[in-house]
Design a protein around this motif. Sequence first.
Motif, PDB file in Angstrom:
ATOM      1  N   GLN A  33       0.831  -1.203   0.000  1.00 29.61           N
ATOM      2  CA  GLN A  33       0.000   0.000   0.000  1.00 29.61           C
ATOM      3  C   GLN A  33       0.865   1.252   0.000  1.00 29.61           C
ATOM      4  OE1 GLN A  33      -2.537   1.359   3.528  1.00 29.61           O
ATOM      5  NE2 GLN A  33      -4.113   0.513   2.184  1.00 29.61           N
ATOM      6  N   VAL A  52      -5.001   9.886  -1.969  1.00 30.40           N
ATOM      7  CA  VAL A  52      -5.333   8.662  -2.697  1.00 30.40           C
ATOM      8  C   VAL A  52      -4.548   7.515  -2.076  1.00 30.40           C
ATOM      9  CG1 VAL A  52      -5.448   7.490  -4.913  1.00 30.40           C
ATOM     10  CG2 VAL A  52      -5.618   9.994  -4.831  1.00 30.40           C
ATOM     11  N   GLU A  53      -5.241   6.432  -1.806  1.00 32.95           N
ATOM     12  CA  GLU A  53      -4.632   5.238  -1.229  1.00 32.95           C
ATOM     13  C   GLU A  53      -4.582   4.155  -2.300  1.00 32.95           C
ATOM     14  OE1 GLU A  53      -5.356   4.056   3.192  1.00 32.95           O
ATOM     15  OE2 GLU A  53      -6.754   2.900   1.959  1.00 32.95           O
ATOM     16  N   PHE A  54      -3.381   3.679  -2.626  1.00 39.47           N
ATOM     17  CA  PHE A  54      -3.203   2.652  -3.650  1.00 39.47           C
ATOM     18  C   PHE A  54      -2.885   1.330  -2.947  1.00 39.47           C
ATOM     19  CE2 PHE A  54      -1.736   6.759  -5.205  1.00 39.47           C
ATOM     20  CZ  PHE A  54      -2.482   6.921  -6.365  1.00 39.47           C
ATOM     21  N   GLN A  69      -8.015   1.500  -5.631  1.00 42.01           N
ATOM     22  CA  GLN A  69      -7.664   2.906  -5.437  1.00 42.01           C
ATOM     23  C   GLN A  69      -8.791   3.580  -4.657  1.00 42.01           C
ATOM     24  OE1 GLN A  69      -6.021   5.305  -8.771  1.00 42.01           O
ATOM     25  NE2 GLN A  69      -7.743   6.688  -8.395  1.00 42.01           N
ATOM     26  N   SER A  71      -9.890   7.220  -2.861  1.00 41.95           N
ATOM     27  CA  SER A  71      -9.558   8.642  -2.768  1.00 41.95           C
ATOM     28  C   SER A  71     -10.559   9.373  -1.878  1.00 41.95           C
ATOM     29  CB  SER A  71      -9.551   9.277  -4.165  1.00 41.95           C
ATOM     30  OG  SER A  71     -10.803   9.122  -4.804  1.00 41.95           O
ATOM     31  N   GLU A  91     -13.987   4.544  -4.248  1.00 41.09           N
ATOM     32  CA  GLU A  91     -13.143   3.364  -4.405  1.00 41.09           C
ATOM     33  C   GLU A  91     -13.325   2.743  -5.785  1.00 41.09           C
ATOM     34  OE1 GLU A  91     -14.326   0.949  -1.099  1.00 41.09           O
ATOM     35  OE2 GLU A  91     -12.988   1.994   0.302  1.00 41.09           O
TER      36      GLU A  91
END
Length: 235
Positions: A33, A52-54, A69, A71, A91
Amino acid sequence: MFDTFLRKEELNQRKQLQCSDCRRATIHTLEAQCVGETKEDVGHGDTVYGGVEFSLYRCGACDAVCFEQSSWFSEDWDHDEEGNVILNRTEVQYPPPSSADFAFDTDYTPSDLDELIDEMIYALAGSKLKLATVALRMVVEFIVTDKNCAGGNLEKKINDLQAKGHVDQEQLDLLHTIRKKGNAGAHERIAMNRKEMVAGVSIINLLLEKLYNGPARQAAVIKKAKQAFKVADKQ
């Protein structure tokens, strides 16, 4: 551009996601992550922020890997059931989630309708039932408009679909149920449950077969047969 971009090292998160290979919801383990965040001073001491979280997840049932993804933005918020302020998250999952419960035959349907159906399936597979409810109503509206049904609103256009002989009384009543529940989803944020959505999808499948796929397949078979007999006669 992000102000910060960090890779998280210690991961112990598990999450239920719809697996595109298993075609059902399974427990996924977070394998990697990264998080990117931005902040902006808008004056008067106020700051807006977002990120944004990947995430890379692995299915616990089949080991298939998917990417998610997520955000958020500080100005896009809501309240939970206890009245606490929460940030809304958008998401997106890849590969797109799929399920045997709501597969569509779209071999001969218009591309714009395919896109709308894909968005509805994605919302349903991701348990975004409010979005899926509204999208299901939009699919019905697209179909009656595409088939030139008369009427100044969706109710009248659905009635005209029956007048044209495309649906029987039972299907008509169910289409009106979808319309009413779609209205409740759009205006009152009342979602259908999953069982209702799957039932609604089955009604849409009947429409797709009657109005698009069936006639197109019949025309293709007849055309091929005529060509075959024409060739045979020449021989």
